[in-house]
Design a protein around this motif. Structure first.
Motif, PDB file in Angstrom:
ATOM      1  N   ARG A  12       0.857  -1.193   0.000  1.00 52.99           N
ATOM      2  CA  ARG A  12       0.000   0.000   0.000  1.00 52.99           C
ATOM      3  C   ARG A  12       0.888   1.235   0.000  1.00 52.99           C
ATOM      4  NH1 ARG A  12      -0.912  -1.909   5.353  1.00 52.99           N
ATOM      5  NH2 ARG A  12       0.054  -0.593   6.959  1.00 52.99           N
ATOM      6  N   GLY A  13       0.294   2.355  -0.379  1.00 57.77           N
ATOM      7  CA  GLY A  13       1.029   3.610  -0.463  1.00 57.77           C
ATOM      8  C   GLY A  13       0.413   4.512  -1.517  1.00 57.77           C
ATOM      9  N   SER A  14       0.397   5.806  -1.250  1.00 55.67           N
ATOM     10  CA  SER A  14      -0.220   6.774  -2.166  1.00 55.67           C
ATOM     11  C   SER A  14       0.724   7.073  -3.320  1.00 55.67           C
ATOM     12  CB  SER A  14      -0.549   8.072  -1.427  1.00 55.67           C
ATOM     13  OG  SER A  14      -1.449   7.840  -0.369  1.00 55.67           O
ATOM     14  N   PRO A  15       0.196   7.126  -4.533  1.00 53.72           N
ATOM     15  CA  PRO A  15       1.025   7.488  -5.686  1.00 53.72           C
ATOM     16  C   PRO A  15       1.282   9.001  -5.692  1.00 53.72           C
ATOM     17  CG  PRO A  15      -1.250   7.160  -6.365  1.00 53.72           C
ATOM     18  CD  PRO A  15      -1.185   6.822  -4.910  1.00 53.72           C
ATOM     19  N   PRO A  16       2.297   9.453  -6.455  1.00 51.90           N
ATOM     20  CA  PRO A  16       3.247   8.620  -7.216  1.00 51.90           C
ATOM     21  C   PRO A  16       4.308   7.992  -6.298  1.00 51.90           C
ATOM     22  CG  PRO A  16       3.788  10.925  -7.476  1.00 51.90           C
ATOM     23  CD  PRO A  16       2.532  10.897  -6.674  1.00 51.90           C
ATOM     24  N   ILE A  17       4.792   6.838  -6.704  1.00 49.84           N
ATOM     25  CA  ILE A  17       5.782   6.108  -5.905  1.00 49.84           C
ATOM     26  C   ILE A  17       7.060   5.968  -6.736  1.00 49.84           C
ATOM     27  CG2 ILE A  17       6.290   3.968  -4.676  1.00 49.84           C
ATOM     28  CD1 ILE A  17       3.285   3.548  -4.363  1.00 49.84           C
ATOM     29  N   LEU A  18       8.155   6.315  -6.129  1.00 54.23           N
ATOM     30  CA  LEU A  18       9.458   6.168  -6.792  1.00 54.23           C
ATOM     31  C   LEU A  18      10.128   4.896  -6.263  1.00 54.23           C
ATOM     32  CD1 LEU A  18      11.729   7.295  -8.604  1.00 54.23           C
ATOM     33  CD2 LEU A  18      12.587   8.516  -6.581  1.00 54.23           C
ATOM     34  N   TYR A  19      10.507   4.021  -7.190  1.00 56.31           N
ATOM     35  CA  TYR A  19      11.189   2.774  -6.831  1.00 56.31           C
ATOM     36  C   TYR A  19      12.666   2.873  -7.238  1.00 56.31           C
ATOM     37  CZ  TYR A  19       6.578   0.656  -6.167  1.00 56.31           C
ATOM     38  OH  TYR A  19       5.316   0.363  -5.740  1.00 56.31           O
ATOM     39  N   ARG A  20      13.552   2.483  -6.331  1.00 57.62           N
ATOM     40  CA  ARG A  20      14.999   2.412  -6.623  1.00 57.62           C
ATOM     41  C   ARG A  20      15.436   0.955  -6.479  1.00 57.62           C
ATOM     42  NH1 ARG A  20      14.505   6.993  -3.328  1.00 57.62           N
ATOM     43  NH2 ARG A  20      15.003   8.972  -4.400  1.00 57.62           N
ATOM     44  N   PHE A  21      16.293   0.512  -7.396  1.00 54.79           N
ATOM     45  CA  PHE A  21      16.741  -0.887  -7.427  1.00 54.79           C
ATOM     46  C   PHE A  21      18.246  -0.939  -7.104  1.00 54.79           C
ATOM     47  CE2 PHE A  21      13.034  -0.420 -10.049  1.00 54.79           C
ATOM     48  CZ  PHE A  21      12.276  -1.524  -9.741  1.00 54.79           C
ATOM     49  N   TYR A  22      18.607  -1.917  -6.244  1.00 54.41           N
ATOM     50  CA  TYR A  22      19.990  -2.006  -5.744  1.00 54.41           C
ATOM     51  C   TYR A  22      20.560  -3.401  -5.990  1.00 54.41           C
ATOM     52  CZ  TYR A  22      18.710   2.215  -3.148  1.00 54.41           C
ATOM     53  OH  TYR A  22      18.288   3.450  -2.797  1.00 54.41           O
ATOM     54  N   HIS A  23      21.891  -3.409  -6.294  1.00 53.27           N
ATOM     55  CA  HIS A  23      22.666  -4.653  -6.333  1.00 53.27           C
ATOM     56  C   HIS A  23      23.803  -4.492  -5.328  1.00 53.27           C
ATOM     57  CE1 HIS A  23      25.873  -7.295  -8.399  1.00 53.27           C
ATOM     58  NE2 HIS A  23      25.116  -8.055  -7.609  1.00 53.27           N
ATOM     59  N   GLU A  24      23.677  -5.262  -4.257  1.00 49.38           N
ATOM     60  CA  GLU A  24      24.660  -5.167  -3.172  1.00 49.38           C
ATOM     61  C   GLU A  24      24.796  -3.704  -2.726  1.00 49.38           C
ATOM     62  OE1 GLU A  24      25.587  -7.730  -1.849  1.00 49.38           O
ATOM     63  OE2 GLU A  24      25.482  -9.346  -3.322  1.00 49.38           O
ATOM     64  N   ASP A  25      23.604  -3.048  -2.518  1.00 48.57           N
ATOM     65  CA  ASP A  25      23.522  -1.664  -2.026  1.00 48.57           C
ATOM     66  C   ASP A  25      24.060  -0.635  -3.012  1.00 48.57           C
ATOM     67  OD1 ASP A  25      22.343  -2.496   0.323  1.00 48.57           O
ATOM     68  OD2 ASP A  25      24.272  -2.732   1.355  1.00 48.57           O
ATOM     69  N   VAL A  26      24.283  -1.066  -4.226  1.00 49.68           N
ATOM     70  CA  VAL A  26      24.695  -0.126  -5.286  1.00 49.68           C
ATOM     71  C   VAL A  26      23.473   0.117  -6.172  1.00 49.68           C
ATOM     72  CG1 VAL A  26      26.216   0.273  -7.253  1.00 49.68           C
ATOM     73  CG2 VAL A  26      27.069  -0.904  -5.211  1.00 49.68           C
ATOM     74  N   THR A  27      23.141   1.382  -6.382  1.00 46.42           N
ATOM     75  CA  THR A  27      21.938   1.724  -7.150  1.00 46.42           C
ATOM     76  C   THR A  27      22.105   1.330  -8.615  1.00 46.42           C
ATOM     77  OG1 THR A  27      21.498   3.594  -5.698  1.00 46.42           O
ATOM     78  CG2 THR A  27      20.385   3.571  -7.841  1.00 46.42           C
ATOM     79  N   LEU A  28      21.147   0.520  -9.074  1.00 48.65           N
ATOM     80  CA  LEU A  28      21.133   0.151 -10.491  1.00 48.65           C
ATOM     81  C   LEU A  28      20.344   1.177 -11.318  1.00 48.65           C
ATOM     82  CD1 LEU A  28      20.381  -3.667 -10.217  1.00 48.65           C
ATOM     83  CD2 LEU A  28      22.568  -2.609 -10.748  1.00 48.65           C
ATOM     84  N   GLY A  29      19.265   1.685 -10.753  1.00 49.94           N
ATOM     85  CA  GLY A  29      18.392   2.619 -11.478  1.00 49.94           C
ATOM     86  C   GLY A  29      17.098   2.818 -10.699  1.00 49.94           C
ATOM     87  N   ASN A  30      16.198   3.540 -11.250  1.00 47.30           N
ATOM     88  CA  ASN A  30      14.910   3.780 -10.589  1.00 47.30           C
ATOM     89  C   ASN A  30      13.798   3.847 -11.632  1.00 47.30           C
ATOM     90  OD1 ASN A  30      14.488   6.676 -11.428  1.00 47.30           O
ATOM     91  ND2 ASN A  30      16.445   6.885 -10.338  1.00 47.30           N
ATOM     92  N   SER A  31      12.572   3.740 -11.136  1.00 44.52           N
ATOM     93  CA  SER A  31      11.381   3.799 -11.995  1.00 44.52           C
ATOM     94  C   SER A  31      10.214   4.318 -11.149  1.00 44.52           C
ATOM     95  CB  SER A  31      11.054   2.422 -12.570  1.00 44.52           C
ATOM     96  OG  SER A  31       9.935   2.511 -13.443  1.00 44.52           O
ATOM     97  N   SER A  32       9.270   5.020 -11.783  1.00 41.71           N
ATOM     98  CA  SER A  32       8.139   5.625 -11.063  1.00 41.71           C
ATOM     99  C   SER A  32       6.825   4.955 -11.441  1.00 41.71           C
ATOM    100  CB  SER A  32       8.043   7.128 -11.373  1.00 41.71           C
ATOM    101  OG  SER A  32       9.191   7.800 -10.905  1.00 41.71           O
ATOM    102  N   ALA A  33       5.939   4.868 -10.452  1.00 41.18           N
ATOM    103  CA  ALA A  33       4.555   4.397 -10.663  1.00 41.18           C
ATOM    104  C   ALA A  33       3.642   5.590 -10.364  1.00 41.18           C
ATOM    105  CB  ALA A  33       4.246   3.211  -9.759  1.00 41.18           C
ATOM    106  N   LEU A  34       3.266   6.321 -11.403  1.00 42.13           N
ATOM    107  CA  LEU A  34       2.504   7.567 -11.222  1.00 42.13           C
ATOM    108  C   LEU A  34       1.111   7.307 -10.667  1.00 42.13           C
ATOM    109  CD1 LEU A  34       3.514   9.430 -14.484  1.00 42.13           C
ATOM    110  CD2 LEU A  34       4.535   9.605 -12.216  1.00 42.13           C
ATOM    111  N   SER A  35       0.538   6.154 -11.006  1.00 42.21           N
ATOM    112  CA  SER A  35      -0.822   5.845 -10.545  1.00 42.21           C
ATOM    113  C   SER A  35      -0.832   4.775  -9.472  1.00 42.21           C
ATOM    114  CB  SER A  35      -1.679   5.393 -11.729  1.00 42.21           C
ATOM    115  OG  SER A  35      -1.719   6.390 -12.716  1.00 42.21           O
ATOM    116  N   GLY A  36       0.282   4.492  -8.896  1.00 35.40           N
ATOM    117  CA  GLY A  36       0.357   3.457  -7.880  1.00 35.40           C
ATOM    118  C   GLY A  36       0.736   2.122  -8.485  1.00 35.40           C
ATOM    119  N   GLY A  37       0.775   1.093  -7.669  1.00 34.95           N
ATOM    120  CA  GLY A  37       1.169  -0.227  -8.132  1.00 34.95           C
ATOM    121  C   GLY A  37       2.685  -0.363  -8.100  1.00 34.95           C
ATOM    122  N   GLY A  38       3.196  -1.281  -8.913  1.00 36.42           N
ATOM    123  CA  GLY A  38       4.624  -1.540  -8.915  1.00 36.42           C
ATOM    124  C   GLY A  38       5.333  -0.965 -10.120  1.00 36.42           C
ATOM    125  N   ALA A  39       6.650  -1.184 -10.172  1.00 34.12           N
ATOM    126  CA  ALA A  39       7.476  -0.722 -11.291  1.00 34.12           C
ATOM    127  C   ALA A  39       8.574  -1.752 -11.520  1.00 34.12           C
ATOM    128  CB  ALA A  39       8.055   0.651 -11.008  1.00 34.12           C
TER     129      ALA A  39
END
Length: 734
Positions: free
Chosen positions: A499-526
């Motif tokens: 749960r969570g109110s949109p927009p939601i920013l998702y950040r992806f990590y490999h061994e705590d190193v940021t790979l990239g990010n993606s946004s869910a403007l209407s909620g849900g996943g990315a």
């Protein structure tokens, strides 16, 4: 020759007035007169106003007759009269009899407007010829030889009529003879009307009833009369009416003057007028002046209309009314023919409050009313709603204050608070001002808020304000669509919060190193996609944030298999590898058959053990020799003829379920049978084969242990026991 008269029954003007008994009426039968001598005439005493009661008295030439019945038969000429207990003496009726053989008869009685029948009649009427009628000695040719004719609607006829006729006996015609002379005298249908006024001296401003009094002759009581009233030559009311009365609701001093009335028959053939009467209207000075207020709902409300009513208890005629505020301001002035007048005050303002009075005057001087106090109540204005939150963005769990306030309005004021038109609660301001409402936020509290102010006069609604309640992100979950990938594959990481109110920013990590990010403007996943290398093995996680506290997912371990070899080269080599694998399988089958034959004869004993355990998950790699995962044991040279060289091939069929194929052969060394219980307990076969599966299904063997790849599993291995039929492995995924 006699002159026969149809006597006029003149009704005395006062004969039918109230207080005097109505006159009786004498009726004759037959209705044509005169009659021949020797005939009988029937007289009837009639009382038209009420049925006859008791005896009837008859008179001849003023002398009382002994007959007492209502009807008598007579043969004597003379003047007859009658009376009853409830009626006065009738007018006289002259009865006469003709001695001649030819008479001129007329219908009786004759009233104004009646039709009159004239008949030339003889005793031996069937012998009469050549009847001729005359009026004032002039022959009426149009009626020659007619037994009778009719004079229509007579009113006044002063002419004298007679007729002549000849008799015929056998063949002899006698000379013409002359009838009696007849003068038609018409009776009055109704006397001229008399006008009366009640009251006779009316007071100004009060009603008056006018009455036009007359009466019909009893014999013509069925006739309908119409009436009309006049003043100075002008018709009053609606004009002609069947009613003999006229109600005047209000008389004024200027209504004094000369009045009269007229009566006529429905055919207007008979019309008569009353004498003129003078009516004088009296005037009364004003007194007891009173001022009252009329307002909608009994309250004087700002913006609405107010009516000031000034009235007098006494006073007639034209009255001048005036209205004042605080003794100085004149609000208006009116002159009315009424005992009251009203002054509207449009769109009352708050400044219109104060003391009021009025005056009335009808020429005798102004009279003042009492003072009254007017209080103006102010409806609430459009309220303003304010949202007060503890932070810039409202978050679930925060306590929010809704404040509503109307700038104007008479207290007390009740405030109601709404969320999407559903009332949350209310609060009041007894002395005016605003009011508040507090509540704790939940996720469903996002939306439009408004308030309403009401002080009992008018409810006003505020504008809407929008509140967005932010729900913090909670427990993101990372999904790795390919937990075992091969170098060069494009893999997808998917992160989604519960749960969570949109927009939601998702950040992806490999061994705590940021790979990239993606946004869910209407909620849900990315998701996040990337091509893997050998360095990409390890732990992956993701983080979700919507402006509040960020949440981190649990780590997911990912193993990358193989080298970054060109996928196209793998596909090409895979075809060749598949063909070689088939040949290797055939050789393996021959070798198995040889080993089984030797074991049955006791000629071969296991000399070595493999370093690969059956339950281990084996992961052959395309980038290293097939012996890397397991150390191949030593075998006696006598077994060299049956040893097979390991075959390593990559197969790339079109079916994407097959990644590669590999066959690995191991042969146990002699002399180690005591240390290798597996050979005795299972199948005594000193050979382990790794087989990959083709798109058509796994290749299985009987009588040996086999670890195989299954379609769709890529790097997952399966272990097949001896005697397992073709199909899916029994031991499951290892």
């Amino acid at each position: 020759m006699h002159l026969w008269l149809l006597l006029l029954l003149v009704l005395a003007p006062g004969g039918e007035q109230s207080g005097a008994a109505p006159k009786a009426v004498v009726l004759l039968q037959p209705t044509l007169f005169p009659v021949f001598k020797g005939e009988t005439v029937t007289l009837t005493c009639k009382e038209f106003h009420s049925p006859a009661l008791g005896d009837t008295s008859w008179y001849l030439e003023g002398n009382l007759l002994k007959e007492k019945s209502e009807e008598i038969r007579v043969k004597k000429p003379g003047k007859y009269q009658c009376e009853t207990r409830r009626s006065s003496l009738s007018d006289p009726v002259h009865v006469d009899f003709s001695p001649g053989w030819l008479i001129l008869q007329a219908s009786y009685p004759v009233f104004e407007g009646d039709n009159v029948d004239l008949r030339c009649w003889g005793k031996e009427d069937n012998k009469i010829i050549d009847r001729i009628y005359y009026k004032d000695e002039k022959k009426l040719d149009e009626y020659e030889n007619k037994n009778c004719f009719t004079l229509s609607s007579v009113s006044r006829d002063n002419g004298e009529y007679h007729c002549t006729a000849s008799r015929q006996y056998l063949w002899k015609i006698h000379k013409p003879e002359r009838s009696n002379r007849l003068r038609i005298q018409v009776q009055e249908l109704f006397p001229p009307p008399k006008l009366t006024a009640r009251p006779s001296e009316p007071i100004e401003g009060r009603p008056v009833a006018l009455k036009c009094e007359t009466w019909l002759a009893p014999q013509r009581s069925h006739i309908q009369l119409k009436f009309c009233f006049f003043k100075e030559g002008q018709a009053l009311g609606a004009g002609w009416s069947k009613s003999p009365e006229l109600q005047i609701p209000t008389m004024w001093s200027e209504d004094s003057g000369s009045y009269w009335c007229e009566a006529q028959t429905e055919t207007s053939s008979i019309r008569k007028q009353s004498s003129q009467s003078q009516i004088h209207v009296q005037r009364i000075p004003v007194s007891d002046v009173n001022l009252e207020i009329r307002a909608p709902g009994g309250q004087v409300i700002e913006g609405e209309d107010l009516v000031l009513v000034c009235s007098v208890a006494k006073g007639t005629g034209t009255i001048t009314f005036s209205w004042h505020r605080e003794g100085r301001v004149s609000l208006g002035r009116k002159t009315e023919r009424s005992s009251w007048a009203e002054l509207p005050v449009f769109a009352v303002k708050e400044r219109d409050a104060g003391r009021y009075y009025c005056t009335a005057d009808n020429v005798h001087g102004p009279i003042l009313s009492k003072w009254i106090v007017v209080t103006v109540r102010v409806p609430v204005s459009h309220p303003v709603i304010t949202l007060r939150t503890p932070r810039a963005q409202a978050v679930v769990g925060d306590v929010v204050e809704l404040h509503c306030e109307a700038q104007r309005g008479s207290p007390p004021i009740l405030y109601r608070f709404y969320h999407e038109d559903v009332m949350l609660g209310n609060n009041s301001a007894p002395s005016g001002g605003g009011a508040s409402f507090n509540f704790s936020l939940m996720a469903e509290h996002s939306g439009n808020y408004s308030c309403e102010a009401d002080n009992g006069l008018r409810a006003q609604h505020s504008h809407r304000v929008t509140l967005n309640v932010i729900v913090p992100v909670f427990h993101p979950v990372l999904t790795f669509r390919e937990p075992r990938a091969v170098v060069g594959d494009v893999v997808e990481l998917h992160c989604e919060v519960q749960r969570g109110s949109p927009p939601i920013l998702y950040r992806f990590y490999h061994e705590d190193v940021t790979l990239g990010n993606s946004s869910a403007l209407s909620g849900g996943g990315a998701s996040f996609k990337f091509s893997v290398t050998t360095e990409h093995s390890g732990n992956y996680s993701c983080e979700a944030s919507n402006g509040l506290e960020a949440q981190r997912s649990e780590a997911v371990a990912v193993n990358i298999i193989g080298s970054s070899r060109n996928r196209k080269g793998l596909n090409t080599a895979g075809v060749i590898g598949g063909l070689l694998s088939i040949l290797g399988l055939a050789a393996t089958a021959a070798l198995l058959y040889h080993f089984r034959t030797q074991m049955k004869s006791g000629g071969i004993a296991a000399a070595g053990t493999s370093s690969c355990r059956p339950n281990e998950s084996l992961e052959p790699s395309l980038s290293r020799p097939s012996g890397t995962g397991c150390q191949e044991p030593s075998y006696p040279e006598s077994l060299a003829l049956v040893e097979l060289e390991p075959v390593y091939r990559n197969v790339n069929p079109e079916d994407s379920n097959l990644l590669y194929s590999e066959i690995l052969r191991f042969q146990h060394a002699k002399g180690n049978s005591a240390n290798s219980p597996r050979l005795h307990q299972q199948d005594n076969v000193g050979m382990v084969s790794w087989l990959s599966s083709f798109s058509a299904g796994p290749l299985l063997y009987f009588g040996t242990d086999c670890l195989c790849f299954y379609p769709g599993t890529r790097s997952h291995l399966f272990r097949v026991k001896e005697g397992t039929p073709r199909g899916l492995p029994k031991t499951g995924r290892q």
